[in-house]
Design a protein around this motif. Structure first.
Motif, PDB file in Angstrom:
ATOM      1  N   TRP A 163      15.577  -1.104  22.090  1.00 54.80           N
ATOM      2  CA  TRP A 163      14.402  -0.301  21.555  1.00 54.80           C
ATOM      3  C   TRP A 163      14.025  -0.411  20.226  1.00 54.80           C
ATOM      4  O   TRP A 163      12.773  -0.790  19.733  1.00 54.80           O
ATOM      5  CB  TRP A 163      14.654   1.242  21.763  1.00 54.80           C
ATOM      6  CG  TRP A 163      13.594   2.424  21.130  1.00 54.80           C
ATOM      7  CD1 TRP A 163      12.411   2.333  21.852  1.00 54.80           C
ATOM      8  CD2 TRP A 163      13.740   3.250  20.250  1.00 54.80           C
ATOM      9  NE1 TRP A 163      11.929   3.432  21.134  1.00 54.80           N
ATOM     10  CE2 TRP A 163      12.815   3.900  20.210  1.00 54.80           C
ATOM     11  CE3 TRP A 163      14.785   3.496  19.180  1.00 54.80           C
ATOM     12  CZ2 TRP A 163      12.266   4.869  19.295  1.00 54.80           C
ATOM     13  CZ3 TRP A 163      14.625   4.398  18.466  1.00 54.80           C
ATOM     14  CH2 TRP A 163      13.533   5.147  18.476  1.00 54.80           C
ATOM     15  N   LEU A 164      14.724  -0.308  19.070  1.00 54.74           N
ATOM     16  CA  LEU A 164      14.691  -0.607  17.731  1.00 54.74           C
ATOM     17  C   LEU A 164      13.820  -1.987  17.413  1.00 54.74           C
ATOM     18  O   LEU A 164      13.231  -2.276  16.506  1.00 54.74           O
ATOM     19  CB  LEU A 164      15.597  -0.467  16.987  1.00 54.74           C
ATOM     20  CG  LEU A 164      16.271   0.875  16.632  1.00 54.74           C
ATOM     21  CD1 LEU A 164      17.619   0.887  15.982  1.00 54.74           C
ATOM     22  CD2 LEU A 164      15.197   1.938  16.178  1.00 54.74           C
ATOM     23  N   GLU A 165      14.469  -3.145  18.202  1.00 56.01           N
ATOM     24  CA  GLU A 165      13.860  -4.489  18.039  1.00 56.01           C
ATOM     25  C   GLU A 165      12.535  -4.485  18.485  1.00 56.01           C
ATOM     26  O   GLU A 165      11.795  -5.557  18.154  1.00 56.01           O
ATOM     27  CB  GLU A 165      14.803  -5.425  18.792  1.00 56.01           C
ATOM     28  CG  GLU A 165      16.082  -5.818  17.886  1.00 56.01           C
ATOM     29  CD  GLU A 165      16.871  -6.704  18.609  1.00 56.01           C
ATOM     30  OE1 GLU A 165      16.820  -6.841  20.004  1.00 56.01           O
ATOM     31  OE2 GLU A 165      17.803  -7.406  17.978  1.00 56.01           O
ATOM     32  N   ILE A 174      19.942   1.183  22.195  1.00 61.17           N
ATOM     33  CA  ILE A 174      19.124   1.459  21.030  1.00 61.17           C
ATOM     34  C   ILE A 174      18.759   0.144  20.095  1.00 61.17           C
ATOM     35  O   ILE A 174      17.624   0.250  19.435  1.00 61.17           O
ATOM     36  CB  ILE A 174      20.183   2.279  20.174  1.00 61.17           C
ATOM     37  CG1 ILE A 174      19.532   3.028  18.981  1.00 61.17           C
ATOM     38  CG2 ILE A 174      21.528   1.503  19.374  1.00 61.17           C
ATOM     39  CD1 ILE A 174      18.611   4.071  19.339  1.00 61.17           C
ATOM     40  N   VAL A 193      21.590   3.042  10.023  1.00 59.73           N
ATOM     41  CA  VAL A 193      20.245   4.012  10.043  1.00 59.73           C
ATOM     42  C   VAL A 193      20.560   5.052   9.139  1.00 59.73           C
ATOM     43  O   VAL A 193      21.611   5.848   9.381  1.00 59.73           O
ATOM     44  CB  VAL A 193      20.025   4.269  11.313  1.00 59.73           C
ATOM     45  CG1 VAL A 193      18.868   5.292  11.500  1.00 59.73           C
ATOM     46  CG2 VAL A 193      19.506   2.863  12.105  1.00 59.73           C
ATOM     47  N   TRP A 196      16.890  -2.503  10.293  1.00 61.06           N
ATOM     48  CA  TRP A 196      17.199  -1.454  11.200  1.00 61.06           C
ATOM     49  C   TRP A 196      16.666  -0.136  10.696  1.00 61.06           C
ATOM     50  O   TRP A 196      16.096   0.657  11.510  1.00 61.06           O
ATOM     51  CB  TRP A 196      18.768  -1.552  11.474  1.00 61.06           C
ATOM     52  CG  TRP A 196      19.080  -2.620  12.219  1.00 61.06           C
ATOM     53  CD1 TRP A 196      20.333  -3.489  11.634  1.00 61.06           C
ATOM     54  CD2 TRP A 196      19.035  -3.124  13.615  1.00 61.06           C
ATOM     55  NE1 TRP A 196      20.479  -4.368  12.658  1.00 61.06           N
ATOM     56  CE2 TRP A 196      19.779  -4.234  13.702  1.00 61.06           C
ATOM     57  CE3 TRP A 196      17.969  -2.683  14.412  1.00 61.06           C
ATOM     58  CZ2 TRP A 196      19.743  -4.917  14.942  1.00 61.06           C
ATOM     59  CZ3 TRP A 196      18.172  -3.403  15.770  1.00 61.06           C
ATOM     60  CH2 TRP A 196      18.898  -4.669  15.892  1.00 61.06           C
ATOM     61  N   GLN A 197      16.762   0.194   9.368  1.00 60.16           N
ATOM     62  CA  GLN A 197      16.248   1.287   9.012  1.00 60.16           C
ATOM     63  C   GLN A 197      14.585   1.455   8.917  1.00 60.16           C
ATOM     64  O   GLN A 197      13.992   2.293   9.346  1.00 60.16           O
ATOM     65  CB  GLN A 197      16.838   1.415   7.483  1.00 60.16           C
ATOM     66  CG  GLN A 197      16.030   2.683   6.534  1.00 60.16           C
ATOM     67  CD  GLN A 197      16.566   4.016   7.339  1.00 60.16           C
ATOM     68  OE1 GLN A 197      17.435   4.266   8.145  1.00 60.16           O
ATOM     69  NE2 GLN A 197      15.871   5.033   6.957  1.00 60.16           N
ATOM     70  N   ARG A 215      12.840  -0.445  11.181  1.00 53.09           N
ATOM     71  CA  ARG A 215      12.396  -0.323  12.334  1.00 53.09           C
ATOM     72  C   ARG A 215      12.588   1.251  12.854  1.00 53.09           C
ATOM     73  O   ARG A 215      11.684   1.865  13.455  1.00 53.09           O
ATOM     74  CB  ARG A 215      13.399  -0.971  13.353  1.00 53.09           C
ATOM     75  CG  ARG A 215      13.326  -2.543  12.999  1.00 53.09           C
ATOM     76  CD  ARG A 215      14.364  -3.259  13.814  1.00 53.09           C
ATOM     77  NE  ARG A 215      14.154  -4.787  13.643  1.00 53.09           N
ATOM     78  CZ  ARG A 215      15.118  -5.625  13.092  1.00 53.09           C
ATOM     79  NH1 ARG A 215      16.440  -4.922  13.157  1.00 53.09           N
ATOM     80  NH2 ARG A 215      14.858  -6.824  12.870  1.00 53.09           N
ATOM     81  N   TRP A 216      13.696   1.862  12.299  1.00 52.29           N
ATOM     82  CA  TRP A 216      13.649   3.403  12.737  1.00 52.29           C
ATOM     83  C   TRP A 216      12.475   4.118  12.017  1.00 52.29           C
ATOM     84  O   TRP A 216      11.733   5.094  12.730  1.00 52.29           O
ATOM     85  CB  TRP A 216      15.015   3.904  12.298  1.00 52.29           C
ATOM     86  CG  TRP A 216      15.086   5.382  12.129  1.00 52.29           C
ATOM     87  CD1 TRP A 216      14.996   6.144  10.962  1.00 52.29           C
ATOM     88  CD2 TRP A 216      15.374   6.390  13.205  1.00 52.29           C
ATOM     89  NE1 TRP A 216      15.026   7.664  11.376  1.00 52.29           N
ATOM     90  CE2 TRP A 216      15.398   7.428  12.624  1.00 52.29           C
ATOM     91  CE3 TRP A 216      15.476   6.087  14.493  1.00 52.29           C
ATOM     92  CZ2 TRP A 216      15.665   8.598  13.466  1.00 52.29           C
ATOM     93  CZ3 TRP A 216      15.779   7.068  15.216  1.00 52.29           C
ATOM     94  CH2 TRP A 216      15.739   8.397  14.740  1.00 52.29           C
ATOM     95  N   LEU A 274      22.572   5.743  18.712  1.00 52.40           N
ATOM     96  CA  LEU A 274      22.068   6.013  17.293  1.00 52.40           C
ATOM     97  C   LEU A 274      23.065   6.558  16.575  1.00 52.40           C
ATOM     98  O   LEU A 274      23.376   6.365  15.118  1.00 52.40           O
ATOM     99  CB  LEU A 274      20.872   7.161  17.380  1.00 52.40           C
ATOM    100  CG  LEU A 274      20.334   7.276  16.299  1.00 52.40           C
ATOM    101  CD1 LEU A 274      19.548   6.307  15.446  1.00 52.40           C
ATOM    102  CD2 LEU A 274      19.341   8.313  16.250  1.00 52.40           C
ATOM    103  N   SER A 291       9.162   3.617  14.073  1.00 52.78           N
ATOM    104  CA  SER A 291       9.342   4.243  15.486  1.00 52.78           C
ATOM    105  C   SER A 291       8.580   5.485  15.417  1.00 52.78           C
ATOM    106  O   SER A 291       8.238   6.057  16.484  1.00 52.78           O
ATOM    107  CB  SER A 291      10.614   4.278  16.045  1.00 52.78           C
ATOM    108  OG  SER A 291      11.430   5.510  15.425  1.00 52.78           O
TER     109      SER A 291
END
Length: 337
Positions: free
Chosen positions: A73-75, A70, A124, A82-83, A85-86, A115, A89
């Motif tokens: 992928w988010l990076e 996870i 997140v 992180w939020q 990035r979520w 997640l 996506s």
């Protein structure tokens, strides 16, 4: 709107604490934040180890693998938290179809586990529509053990003493979802938080049968201060004005907000209150709210054909991908407007 085509200014309603500025304000239920939005992945991995009830070598390895998936992928999305990035996506709008395409069942399981860990750690915060469309086996229980566990335990005891197990569990899940999405302390919830939740459920074609029990048990443990003891009494506090109905949905452009308020005021002469509430939600949220989410700089109701057609396609589909059964009513309301 006046007879001469000018829009009169109307005051911001008391239910809109944010002044209407040139940028889109945050939703009313603002999260307090866990302080982990920008934490390094290694720090979060160490925190995650404390979530394991059986920290065996195998369980630690599986958790690390899920988090690696996870995080990697988010990076890939350019943002500072992180939020964000979520959100970048696009997965927040996809429900169970979130994440990279073409994953095997095993890999998707690892992504979901990773997640879920980030949700429990309040790193997140997915939307209500995402939570409604996703199966998070064990995540709600883990979240309650990690966040305000004593208060959640008291809520569970009170819920179990009032209703059957299934209804009690769903009432507890209501409050858990609200905590996940808003990031607020349980005792900081107010009536509008519950109203936001109920609206999200109905927008996704789901019931809110457990909401009264959730209100009851939260009130019993000291929450919902200065509110009546039952949800029914709280909802009977009176009707909102057209301005208050529109201001439940953040609108960045003041001129557009004023046009909507005056139009709704005119319609209030011929619509019952329930229909007026639906009109406000369709115009301020499903119509203009959707447009400003996709076109943040938009300031005119004179839409290009491309923008209008794209909006029509979006409104035909619920956030979880199912067809919106009331799309025709939204189109009719906007056409009349």
């Amino acid at each position: 709107m006046t007879r001469h085509g000018r829009v009169a200014r109307t005051p911001v309603s008391p239910r809109d604490p944010a002044l209407l500025t040139t940028s889109i304000p945050e939703p009313r239920s603002t999260a307090r934040g866990s302080g982990r939005a920008t934490a390094h992945r290694d720090e979060l991995a160490r925190l995650a180890e404390n979530l394991l009830s059986e920290p065996t070598v195998r369980n630690l390895w599986r958790q690390q693998l899920s988090l690696t998936r996870i995080f990697d992928w988010l990076e890939g999305f350019p943002a500072d938290t992180w939020q964000d990035r979520w959100l970048l996506s696009g997965s927040d709008d996809l429900g169970s179809g979130w994440g990279p395409r073409g994953l095997s069942a095993g890999t998707r399981s690892r992504f979901t586990a990773g997640l879920g860990t980030l949700i429990v750690l309040q790193v997140v915060r997915p939307s209500y529509s995402w939570l409604f469309g996703s199966r998070l086996l064990g995540v709600y229980d883990a979240y309650r053990r990690q966040n305000q566990p004593a208060l959640f335990a008291e809520l569970k005891q009170r819920a179990g003493g009032q209703r059957c197990d299934e209804h009690a569990t769903e009432a507890l899940n209501v409050l858990t979802r609200m905590s996940i999405v808003t990031g607020k302390d349980l005792l900081a919830f107010d009536l509008e938080d519950l109203t936001d939740y109920a609206r999200a459920r109905r927008d996704n074609g789901r019931t809110v049968t457990a909401l009264p029990l959730a209100y009851d048990i939260l009130h019993a443990v000291g929450g919902l201060k200065d509110s009546p003891p039952t949800l029914r009494e709280a909802q009977a506090r009176g009707q909102l004005t057209p301005a208050e109905l529109i201001d439940r949905h953040p609108i960045a452009n003041r001129a557009v907000r004023d046009v909507l308020v005056h139009y709704l005021a005119e319609r209030s002469a011929v619509l019952d209150y329930g229909s007026l509430v639906n009109h406000a939600q369709m115009l301020a949220d499903l119509f203009w709210g959707d447009l400003q989410r996709h076109h943040p700089a938009i300031s005119s109701l004179n839409l290009t054909d491309e923008v209008a057609q794209a909006w029509k396609q979006r409104v035909r589909v619920l956030p979880d991908g199912r067809p919106r059964r009331t799309a025709h009513a939204v189109f009719l309301a906007v056409r009349s407007f």
